[in-house]
Design an enzyme around this catalytic site. Structure first.
Site, PDB file in Angstrom:
ATOM      1  N   GLY A  52       0.774  -1.238   0.000  1.00  0.00           N
ATOM      2  CA  GLY A  52       0.000   0.000   0.000  1.00  0.00           C
ATOM      3  C   GLY A  52       0.804   1.288   0.000  1.00  0.00           C
ATOM      4  O   GLY A  52       0.374   2.289  -0.558  1.00  0.00           O
TER       5      GLY A  52
ATOM      6  N   ASP B  21       0.014   3.409   3.843  1.00  0.00           N
ATOM      7  CA  ASP B  21      -0.984   4.149   3.076  1.00  0.00           C
ATOM      8  C   ASP B  21      -2.093   4.698   3.975  1.00  0.00           C
ATOM      9  O   ASP B  21      -2.480   5.848   3.858  1.00  0.00           O
ATOM     10  CB  ASP B  21      -1.567   3.271   1.945  1.00  0.00           C
ATOM     11  CG  ASP B  21      -2.082   1.908   2.418  1.00  0.00           C
ATOM     12  OD1 ASP B  21      -1.967   1.579   3.625  1.00  0.00           O
ATOM     13  OD2 ASP B  21      -2.598   1.159   1.575  1.00  0.00           O
TER      14      ASP B  21
ATOM     15  N   ASP C 153      -6.458   2.391   9.464  1.00  0.00           N
ATOM     16  CA  ASP C 153      -7.889   2.083   9.449  1.00  0.00           C
ATOM     17  C   ASP C 153      -8.249   1.541  10.839  1.00  0.00           C
ATOM     18  O   ASP C 153      -8.361   2.322  11.776  1.00  0.00           O
ATOM     19  CB  ASP C 153      -8.122   1.071   8.312  1.00  0.00           C
ATOM     20  CG  ASP C 153      -9.586   0.779   8.035  1.00  0.00           C
ATOM     21  OD1 ASP C 153     -10.416   1.671   8.243  1.00  0.00           O
ATOM     22  OD2 ASP C 153      -9.901  -0.348   7.613  1.00  0.00           O
TER      23      ASP C 153
ATOM     24  N   LYS D 255      -8.271   7.052   8.879  1.00  0.00           N
ATOM     25  CA  LYS D 255      -9.721   6.823   8.960  1.00  0.00           C
ATOM     26  C   LYS D 255     -10.030   6.579  10.436  1.00  0.00           C
ATOM     27  O   LYS D 255     -10.250   5.443  10.867  1.00  0.00           O
ATOM     28  CB  LYS D 255     -10.033   5.577   8.137  1.00  0.00           C
ATOM     29  CG  LYS D 255     -11.254   5.686   7.232  1.00  0.00           C
ATOM     30  CD  LYS D 255     -11.654   4.312   6.720  1.00  0.00           C
ATOM     31  CE  LYS D 255     -11.167   4.013   5.341  1.00  0.00           C
ATOM     32  NZ  LYS D 255     -11.612   2.668   4.865  1.00  0.00           N
TER      33      LYS D 255
ATOM     34  N   PHE E  31     -14.542   3.388   1.766  1.00  0.00           N
ATOM     35  CA  PHE E  31     -13.451   2.588   1.194  1.00  0.00           C
ATOM     36  C   PHE E  31     -12.879   3.338  -0.004  1.00  0.00           C
ATOM     37  O   PHE E  31     -13.601   3.654  -0.947  1.00  0.00           O
ATOM     38  CB  PHE E  31     -13.932   1.193   0.796  1.00  0.00           C
ATOM     39  CG  PHE E  31     -12.792   0.252   0.558  1.00  0.00           C
ATOM     40  CD1 PHE E  31     -12.217  -0.443   1.620  1.00  0.00           C
ATOM     41  CD2 PHE E  31     -12.258   0.088  -0.711  1.00  0.00           C
ATOM     42  CE1 PHE E  31     -11.133  -1.285   1.416  1.00  0.00           C
ATOM     43  CE2 PHE E  31     -11.180  -0.761  -0.928  1.00  0.00           C
ATOM     44  CZ  PHE E  31     -10.619  -1.447   0.137  1.00  0.00           C
ATOM     45  N   VAL E  32     -11.594   3.626   0.053  1.00  0.00           N
ATOM     46  CA  VAL E  32     -10.966   4.440  -0.997  1.00  0.00           C
ATOM     47  C   VAL E  32      -9.889   3.649  -1.753  1.00  0.00           C
ATOM     48  O   VAL E  32      -9.332   2.685  -1.230  1.00  0.00           O
ATOM     49  CB  VAL E  32     -10.343   5.730  -0.413  1.00  0.00           C
ATOM     50  CG1 VAL E  32     -11.427   6.654   0.128  1.00  0.00           C
ATOM     51  CG2 VAL E  32      -9.315   5.414   0.677  1.00  0.00           C
TER      52      VAL E  32
ATOM     53  N   ASP F 252      -5.601  -0.193  -2.831  1.00  0.00           N
ATOM     54  CA  ASP F 252      -6.208  -1.081  -3.822  1.00  0.00           C
ATOM     55  C   ASP F 252      -7.571  -1.594  -3.417  1.00  0.00           C
ATOM     56  O   ASP F 252      -7.939  -1.584  -2.239  1.00  0.00           O
ATOM     57  CB  ASP F 252      -5.310  -2.301  -4.025  1.00  0.00           C
ATOM     58  CG  ASP F 252      -5.372  -3.257  -2.834  1.00  0.00           C
ATOM     59  OD1 ASP F 252      -5.059  -2.810  -1.712  1.00  0.00           O
ATOM     60  OD2 ASP F 252      -5.769  -4.422  -3.019  1.00  0.00           O
TER      61      ASP F 252
ATOM     62  N   ARG G  31      -4.261   0.727  -7.637  1.00  0.00           N
ATOM     63  CA  ARG G  31      -3.147   1.359  -6.920  1.00  0.00           C
ATOM     64  C   ARG G  31      -2.499   2.452  -7.768  1.00  0.00           C
ATOM     65  O   ARG G  31      -1.912   3.392  -7.259  1.00  0.00           O
ATOM     66  CB  ARG G  31      -2.056   0.318  -6.596  1.00  0.00           C
ATOM     67  CG  ARG G  31      -2.446  -0.726  -5.585  1.00  0.00           C
ATOM     68  CD  ARG G  31      -1.205  -1.476  -5.120  1.00  0.00           C
ATOM     69  NE  ARG G  31      -1.518  -2.783  -4.546  1.00  0.00           N
ATOM     70  CZ  ARG G  31      -1.854  -2.983  -3.280  1.00  0.00           C
ATOM     71  NH1 ARG G  31      -1.950  -1.964  -2.452  1.00  0.00           N
ATOM     72  NH2 ARG G  31      -2.100  -4.193  -2.837  1.00  0.00           N
TER      73      ARG G  31
HETATM   74  P1  IMP Z   1      -5.905  -1.658   9.365  1.00  0.00           P
HETATM   75  O1  IMP Z   1      -7.378  -1.938   9.472  1.00  0.00           O
HETATM   76  O2  IMP Z   1      -5.544  -0.334   9.987  1.00  0.00           O
HETATM   77  O3  IMP Z   1      -5.099  -2.809   9.880  1.00  0.00           O
HETATM   78  O4  IMP Z   1      -5.592  -1.496   7.818  1.00  0.00           O
HETATM   79  C1  IMP Z   1      -4.933  -2.483   7.119  1.00  0.00           C
HETATM   80  C2  IMP Z   1      -4.766  -2.214   5.665  1.00  0.00           C
HETATM   81  O5  IMP Z   1      -6.040  -2.278   5.066  1.00  0.00           O
HETATM   82  C3  IMP Z   1      -4.212  -0.871   5.215  1.00  0.00           C
HETATM   83  O6  IMP Z   1      -2.818  -0.792   5.260  1.00  0.00           O
HETATM   84  C4  IMP Z   1      -4.706  -0.866   3.783  1.00  0.00           C
HETATM   85  O7  IMP Z   1      -3.823  -1.613   2.957  1.00  0.00           O
HETATM   86  C5  IMP Z   1      -6.034  -1.582   3.885  1.00  0.00           C
HETATM   87  N1  IMP Z   1      -7.148  -0.611   3.891  1.00  0.00           N
HETATM   88  C6  IMP Z   1      -7.808  -0.080   4.935  1.00  0.00           C
HETATM   89  N2  IMP Z   1      -8.751   0.795   4.527  1.00  0.00           N
HETATM   90  C7  IMP Z   1      -8.663   0.802   3.175  1.00  0.00           C
HETATM   91  C8  IMP Z   1      -9.357   1.520   2.158  1.00  0.00           C
HETATM   92  O8  IMP Z   1     -10.258   2.360   2.377  1.00  0.00           O
HETATM   93  N3  IMP Z   1      -8.977   1.255   0.867  1.00  0.00           N
HETATM   94  C9  IMP Z   1      -7.981   0.367   0.540  1.00  0.00           C
HETATM   95  N4  IMP Z   1      -7.305  -0.319   1.461  1.00  0.00           N
HETATM   96  C10 IMP Z   1      -7.646  -0.097   2.765  1.00  0.00           C
HETATM   97 MG    MG Z   2      -1.607  -1.692   3.379  1.00  0.00          MG
END
Ligand code: IMP
Ligand code: MG
Length: 176
Positions: A43, A99, A102, A130, A151-152, A158, A164
């Protein structure tokens, strides 16, 4: 490709401006201490490559791979697979670049893994935050944009490993 995506949330020009501001902040925070940047693949690929080229002092660079989402799903599968760094970062100042923050599960796991390498300091830098989705304590030390719970895709982010390469960040459309 572009008829599969929805509203453009952050333009190419806005990203460029923020990335350059961020590089200046990093210069004032790290220039005299030294810095090792660890990009989270896949990402951070685009963000990382643009950011490091704006940083006006020599930095060390490595990558770590984390897979938190399964295949074509927009939902986390709850597991994070890590492929570790190869640089020796003992006593180094480390900046982890990703990136998006979340739920925070991926970066929490990565911070745990990096801590095991005994760096002098660890900070977190993300393109997008986010905050509404957070399930862990983690907060970004550097963040370019706060976004709502959508979701972006684009600029490294991606859906099913596609989009990407978009030069901007857009909300994923209904017709993929
Ligand atoms: P986490 O939920 O913070 O562990 O996020 C894990 C990974 O999910 C991020 O590094 C992104 O690769 C992917 N991700 C989370 N939200 C999005 C989104 O809105 N679009 C695309 N990938 C996302
Ligand atoms: Mg990622």
């Amino acid at each position: 490709m572009n008829n599969c995506i929805g509203e453009v949330l952050i333009t190419e020009a806005e990203i460029k401006h923020k990335v350059s501001e961020l590089a200046q902040r990093l210069a004032s925070d790290y220039e005299h201490k030294g810095l090792t940047i660890i990009g989270v693949l896949n990402g951070s690929l685009i963000f990382l490559s643009d950011l490091i080229r704006q940083i006006p002092f020599p930095v060390k660079i490595d990558t770590i791979r984390a897979n938190a989402y399964s295949g074509d799903s927009t939902l986390p599968k709850g597991e994070v697979d890590i492929i570790n760094i190869s640089l020796n970062i003992k006593d180094e100042h480390v900046l982890i670049v990703d990136d998006i923050l979340d739920t925070g599960k991926t970066l929490s796991r990565i911070v745990q893994v990096i801590k095991g390498h005994d760096p002098r300091s660890i900070k977190i830098c993300v393109l997008l935050n986010k905050a509404a989705r957070r399930e862990t304590e983690i907060v970004p030390d550097y963040c370019c944009f706060e976004i709502e719970n959508k979701f972006v895709v684009g600029y490294g982010l991606d859906f099913d490993n596609k989009y990407r390469n978009l030069p901007y960040v857009a909300i994923l459309g209904e017709y993929r």
